[in-house]
Design a protein around this motif. Structure first.
Motif, short mmCIF file in Angstrom:
data_model
loop_
_atom_site.label_atom_id
_atom_site.label_comp_id
_atom_site.label_asym_id
_atom_site.label_seq_id
_atom_site.Cartn_x
_atom_site.Cartn_y
_atom_site.Cartn_z
N LEU A 127 6.74 -11.21 4.57
CA LEU A 127 5.42 -10.85 4.00
C LEU A 127 4.99 -11.88 3.00
CD1 LEU A 127 6.45 -7.92 5.01
CD2 LEU A 127 5.45 -7.01 3.06
N ALA A 128 3.85 -11.99 2.88
CA ALA A 128 3.33 -13.00 1.86
C ALA A 128 3.55 -12.51 0.43
CB ALA A 128 1.78 -13.40 2.18
N PRO A 129 3.89 -13.62 -0.57
CA PRO A 129 4.27 -13.12 -1.78
C PRO A 129 3.34 -12.14 -2.55
CG PRO A 129 4.41 -15.39 -1.43
CD PRO A 129 3.59 -14.85 -0.32
N GLU A 130 1.90 -12.26 -2.26
CA GLU A 130 1.02 -11.60 -2.95
C GLU A 130 0.93 -10.19 -2.41
OE1 GLU A 130 -1.24 -13.80 0.39
OE2 GLU A 130 0.44 -14.25 -1.39
N ASP A 176 0.64 -1.19 -1.75
CA ASP A 176 -0.05 -0.46 -0.79
C ASP A 176 -0.41 -1.37 0.65
OD1 ASP A 176 -0.93 1.28 -2.68
OD2 ASP A 176 -2.64 0.10 -3.33
N ARG A 177 -0.31 -2.69 0.36
CA ARG A 177 -0.36 -3.64 1.51
C ARG A 177 0.95 -3.26 2.32
NH1 ARG A 177 -3.41 -5.12 5.06
NH2 ARG A 177 -4.85 -5.73 3.23
N ALA A 184 2.48 -0.48 2.94
CA ALA A 184 2.30 0.52 3.07
C ALA A 184 1.61 0.64 4.57
CB ALA A 184 1.83 1.70 2.44
N THR A 185 0.36 -0.18 4.49
CA THR A 185 -0.55 -0.40 5.41
C THR A 185 -0.07 -1.28 6.61
OG1 THR A 185 -2.31 -0.66 3.88
CG2 THR A 185 -2.86 -1.43 6.14
N LEU A 186 0.94 -2.25 6.26
CA LEU A 186 1.61 -3.10 7.32
C LEU A 186 2.61 -2.14 7.98
CD1 LEU A 186 2.07 -6.43 5.35
CD2 LEU A 186 0.43 -6.09 7.36
N ARG A 187 2.98 -1.42 7.42
CA ARG A 187 4.36 -0.49 7.93
C ARG A 187 3.56 0.39 9.14
NH1 ARG A 187 9.39 1.68 6.59
NH2 ARG A 187 9.21 1.14 4.65
N GLN A 188 2.34 1.01 8.62
CA GLN A 188 1.59 1.79 9.73
C GLN A 188 1.20 0.82 10.74
OE1 GLN A 188 -1.16 3.93 7.68
NE2 GLN A 188 -1.76 5.04 9.79
N ALA A 189 0.68 -0.21 10.54
CA ALA A 189 0.28 -1.07 11.56
C ALA A 189 1.19 -1.68 12.65
CB ALA A 189 -0.51 -2.37 10.78
N LEU A 190 2.36 -2.12 11.88
CA LEU A 190 3.43 -2.35 12.93
C LEU A 190 3.96 -1.44 13.81
CD1 LEU A 190 5.31 -4.68 10.28
CD2 LEU A 190 4.14 -5.33 12.33
N SER A 191 4.10 -0.02 13.31
CA SER A 191 4.76 1.09 13.97
C SER A 191 3.90 1.50 15.24
CB SER A 191 4.68 2.21 13.00
OG SER A 191 5.79 1.75 12.06
N ALA A 247 -0.78 -12.01 13.13
CA ALA A 247 -2.37 -11.68 13.18
C ALA A 247 -2.55 -10.66 11.99
CB ALA A 247 -3.09 -11.35 14.28
N LEU A 248 -1.78 -9.78 11.65
CA LEU A 248 -2.02 -9.06 10.49
C LEU A 248 -2.10 -9.45 9.35
CD1 LEU A 248 0.76 -6.25 11.77
CD2 LEU A 248 -1.69 -6.03 12.07
N GLU A 249 -2.85 -9.27 8.59
CA GLU A 249 -3.21 -9.68 6.99
C GLU A 249 -1.86 -9.18 6.04
OE1 GLU A 249 -6.26 -9.46 3.49
OE2 GLU A 249 -6.77 -8.36 5.38
N GLY A 250 -1.52 -10.34 5.52
CA GLY A 250 0.01 -10.13 4.69
C GLY A 250 1.02 -10.40 5.29
#
Length: 291
Positions: free
Chosen positions: A60-63, A67-68, A70-77, A143-146
């Motif tokens: 993940l990016a340092p920033e 919330d990001r 949790a969003t990434l976990r859902q997107a990856l799953s 391509a996912l943000e973060g």
């Protein structure tokens, strides 16, 4: 046919030294070639086993905030081919790194801050996708943000496969050379035996013996040489296989891999190939001698 077999066995007994050289040559040739083949079979199985266990690490990016994450976990799953997504906190990653260093933790004493990023460990669903090119899935993750970086084992798997392909080509070339060498040795062995019996063969032809009557015992002799060489070579390789497997741990390669010997079908094919060498060598000698 029984008469032909008795004649072949008699020739083998009377020319034990020459026939022993031919059998040992065939055995060594098939031992070396079969050892290469056995190595490649198990290497391919091991690589396929490793491919099934490939994990993708998404950093993940340092920033990235909670919330990001949790969003990434859902997107990856939700991505096709993803079985499980586990979040690895950078503090946990640093502690695990300290444990892996064992007695060298002093190397990290001067760290002012944790240099490791948060990450997701992505496990893939079993199936063909896990062993094929993962580039499309990796591109989707990147391509996912973060997500700042993605690592997975496909690159070094491809390098290992390339090296194995090079060795496989070399093994095939060596196999061809040993095949020709074995044919040459068997042919010369039969030729020497024919030379010692040339007067007997001439007399047989003068009294009306057919070429089939003269040739058949020699063909049987060549087949027996090939059979004995294959059995000796495979037997030696099997003993070496038992010694190696008894001295290596199964957990060194993974639970999905097991070192294996040739199947019954492959073993029969090796024996038939060796007998073919004996037949070809005999045929070449008889063709030249009886011309």
């Amino acid at each position: 046919m029984g008469r032909y077999f008795n004649k072949a066995l008699k020739d083998l007994s009377e020319n034990r030294m020459l026939n022993a050289v031919a059998v040992i040559t065939v055995a060594l040739s098939f031992l070396i070639v079969s050892a290469f083949g056995l190595f490649f079979i198990n290497a391919d199985a091991l690589i396929n086993s490793w491919k099934k266990g490939i994990r993708i690490m998404a950093y993940l990016a340092p920033e990235a905030d909670a919330d990001r994450v949790a969003t990434l976990r859902q997107a990856l799953s939700s991505l096709y081919g993803v079985k499980e997504v586990a979040f690895i906190d950078k503090a946990e990653a640093l502690e695990e790194f300290r444990r892996q260093l064992q007695g060298q933790q002093s190397l990290l004493e001067n760290l002012k801050e944790n240099p490791l990023p948060h990450a997701f460990e992505i496990r893939l669903t079993p199936g063909p996708r896990a062993g094929n090119d993962l580039a499309p899935l990796v591109a989707q993750i990147q391509a996912l943000e973060g997500i700042s970086d993605v690592e997975y084992g496909q690159q070094w798997m491809q390098r290992i496969s390339s090296v194995l392909n090079l060795f496989r080509f070399a093994g095939m070339a060596m196999g061809g050379l040993f095949f020709m060498a074995a044919v040459f040795i068997v042919a010369n062995t039969i030729r020497l035996i024919l030379y010692t019996r040339r007067e007997e063969v001439e007399i047989m032809r003068l009294v009306g013996a057919t070429d089939r009557f003269i040739k058949t015992p020699f063909y049987i002799e060549g087949l027996i040489q090939g059979l004995a060489g294959a059995l000796l070579g495979l037997g030696t390789l099997f003993v070496a296989y038992l010694v190696v497997t008894a001295n290596i741990g199964q957990d060194q390669f993974g639970s999905d891999f097991e070192v294996r010997f040739f199947s019954l079908g492959v073993g029969c094919l090796i024996i038939l190939s060796s007998m073919l060498i004996g037949w070809i060598g005999c045929h070449l000698s008889l063709k030249q001698f009886l011309r």
